[in-house]
Design a protein around this motif. Structure first.
Motif, PDB file in Angstrom:
ATOM      1  N   VAL A   1     -77.937 -69.093  21.489  1.00 53.68           N
ATOM      2  CA  VAL A   1     -78.008 -69.122  20.025  1.00 53.68           C
ATOM      3  C   VAL A   1     -79.421 -69.466  19.566  1.00 53.68           C
ATOM      4  N   PRO A   2     -80.092 -68.553  18.847  1.00 50.17           N
ATOM      5  CA  PRO A   2     -81.433 -68.848  18.340  1.00 50.17           C
ATOM      6  C   PRO A   2     -81.368 -69.685  17.071  1.00 50.17           C
ATOM      7  N   ALA A   3     -82.494 -70.261  16.697  1.00 48.51           N
ATOM      8  CA  ALA A   3     -82.548 -71.060  15.474  1.00 48.51           C
ATOM      9  C   ALA A   3     -82.459 -70.191  14.224  1.00 48.51           C
ATOM     10  N   ALA A   4     -82.835 -68.916  14.359  1.00 46.45           N
ATOM     11  CA  ALA A   4     -82.817 -67.986  13.230  1.00 46.45           C
ATOM     12  C   ALA A   4     -82.811 -66.564  13.783  1.00 46.45           C
ATOM     13  N   PRO A   5     -82.442 -65.579  12.964  1.00 44.91           N
ATOM     14  CA  PRO A   5     -82.476 -64.192  13.432  1.00 44.91           C
ATOM     15  C   PRO A   5     -83.903 -63.766  13.751  1.00 44.91           C
ATOM     16  N   PRO A   6     -84.084 -62.825  14.676  1.00 44.28           N
ATOM     17  CA  PRO A   6     -85.424 -62.306  14.937  1.00 44.28           C
ATOM     18  C   PRO A   6     -85.947 -61.574  13.714  1.00 44.28           C
ATOM     19  N   GLU A   7     -87.250 -61.651  13.510  1.00 48.18           N
ATOM     20  CA  GLU A   7     -87.839 -60.989  12.351  1.00 48.18           C
ATOM     21  C   GLU A   7     -88.073 -59.522  12.652  1.00 48.18           C
ATOM     22  N   ALA A   8     -87.609 -58.670  11.765  1.00 48.65           N
ATOM     23  CA  ALA A   8     -87.811 -57.227  11.924  1.00 48.65           C
ATOM     24  C   ALA A   8     -89.050 -56.802  11.144  1.00 48.65           C
TER      25      ALA A   8
ATOM     26  N   ARG B   1     -70.528 -76.412   8.131  1.00 46.13           N
ATOM     27  CA  ARG B   1     -71.749 -77.146   8.462  1.00 46.13           C
ATOM     28  C   ARG B   1     -72.709 -77.151   7.273  1.00 46.13           C
ATOM     29  N   PRO B   2     -73.602 -78.157   7.173  1.00 44.46           N
ATOM     30  CA  PRO B   2     -74.564 -78.217   6.058  1.00 44.46           C
ATOM     31  C   PRO B   2     -75.408 -76.952   5.966  1.00 44.46           C
ATOM     32  N   ALA B   3     -75.647 -76.499   4.757  1.00 45.80           N
ATOM     33  CA  ALA B   3     -76.326 -75.217   4.541  1.00 45.80           C
ATOM     34  C   ALA B   3     -77.741 -75.199   5.109  1.00 45.80           C
ATOM     35  N   GLY B   4     -78.431 -76.325   5.095  1.00 42.59           N
ATOM     36  CA  GLY B   4     -79.817 -76.341   5.543  1.00 42.59           C
ATOM     37  C   GLY B   4     -80.010 -76.452   7.040  1.00 42.59           C
ATOM     38  N   GLU B   5     -78.944 -76.570   7.798  1.00 44.37           N
ATOM     39  CA  GLU B   5     -79.042 -76.726   9.246  1.00 44.37           C
ATOM     40  C   GLU B   5     -79.504 -75.426   9.895  1.00 44.37           C
ATOM     41  N   PRO B   6     -80.456 -75.474  10.822  1.00 44.82           N
ATOM     42  CA  PRO B   6     -80.818 -74.262  11.566  1.00 44.82           C
ATOM     43  C   PRO B   6     -79.595 -73.696  12.276  1.00 44.82           C
ATOM     44  N   LEU B   7     -79.593 -72.389  12.482  1.00 46.16           N
ATOM     45  CA  LEU B   7     -78.414 -71.729  13.035  1.00 46.16           C
ATOM     46  C   LEU B   7     -77.987 -72.321  14.370  1.00 46.16           C
ATOM     47  N   ASP B   8     -78.928 -72.546  15.279  1.00 46.89           N
ATOM     48  CA  ASP B   8     -78.541 -73.043  16.597  1.00 46.89           C
ATOM     49  C   ASP B   8     -77.878 -74.412  16.495  1.00 46.89           C
TER      50      ASP B   8
END
Length: 212
Positions: A193-200, A84-91
């Protein structure tokens, strides 16, 4: 030396594997609800156009042969995500990768019903999904910049994706369902599936964050 020879051998082996798997599943379906117990290795080999010895070189059980397509499909999820394209959000990337892989073409309903209604076959399919979680977790980690050895996020998300695919399959097979598998699968994946990992917090990884 022919550089294409290894690729040709690999394609031929995969074609043989698929032919045996398709024959095994078709024969099991033809035998009815207890098809797994009734189908014989010799019959599978004959239907696939191979010898029983060749069958045994590829599969150690009838359940493994019947579920081979599902196993191979699950094993390609990580590769599909990496494409998949690199810039695509994870979800978006995960959903697009899985939708294409699992709905083009749409699954065979009779085959999926046979697998999900036979405990031994369902267990074999679950084993294949579990084995595929590692490569998918690595692909998720590569896309999100997380560490699969330290952070829980890639492995947990990969397991959730595998579970969502299985749940979508069960929902699709329910009597009276009129939705396409793609629509159900998209909805199931959107739940996990989230758009990005949660921020720690600073200095902590996802793995290290205390439960609250």
């Amino acid at each position: 030396m022919n550089d294409d020879a290894p690729d040709l051998r690999a394609r031929n082996k995969q074609a043989t594997r698929e032919a045996i798997s398709h024959a095994a599943l078709r024969l099991a379906i033809e035998q009815g609800p207890h098809g797994l117990a009734l189908v014989r290795v010799h019959d599978i080999a004959t239907a696939a156009g191979v010898s029983s010895r060749t069958y045994n070189n590829y599969f150690s059980s009838r359940a493994e042969a019947i579920c081979a397509f599902q196993a191979d499909q699950a094993g390609r999820v990580g590769q599909a995500l990496r494409a998949r394209p690199a810039g695509e959000p994870l979800d978006q990337a995960v959903i697009a990768a899985v939708i294409v892989l699992y709905t083009d073409p749409e699954p065979d309903k009779a085959g999926l019903r046979m697998i999900m209604s036979t405990p031994e076959l369902e267990g074999e399919a679950l084993r294949a999904f579990t084995m595929a979680e590692g490569p998918l977790a690595e692909a998720i980690a590569a896309r999100t910049g997380t560490d699969p050895q330290r952070d829980l996020f890639p492995a947990v998300t990969a397991a959730a994706v595998a579970a969502a695919i299985r749940v979508a399959g069960r929902r699709w097979l329910e009597p009276g369902n009129t939705e396409s598998f793609a629509a159900i699968l998209r909805g199931a994946l959107s739940c996990v599936v989230p758009a990005a990992p949660p921020e720690a917090p600073a200095g902590e990884s996802v793995r290290q964050r205390p439960a609250r």
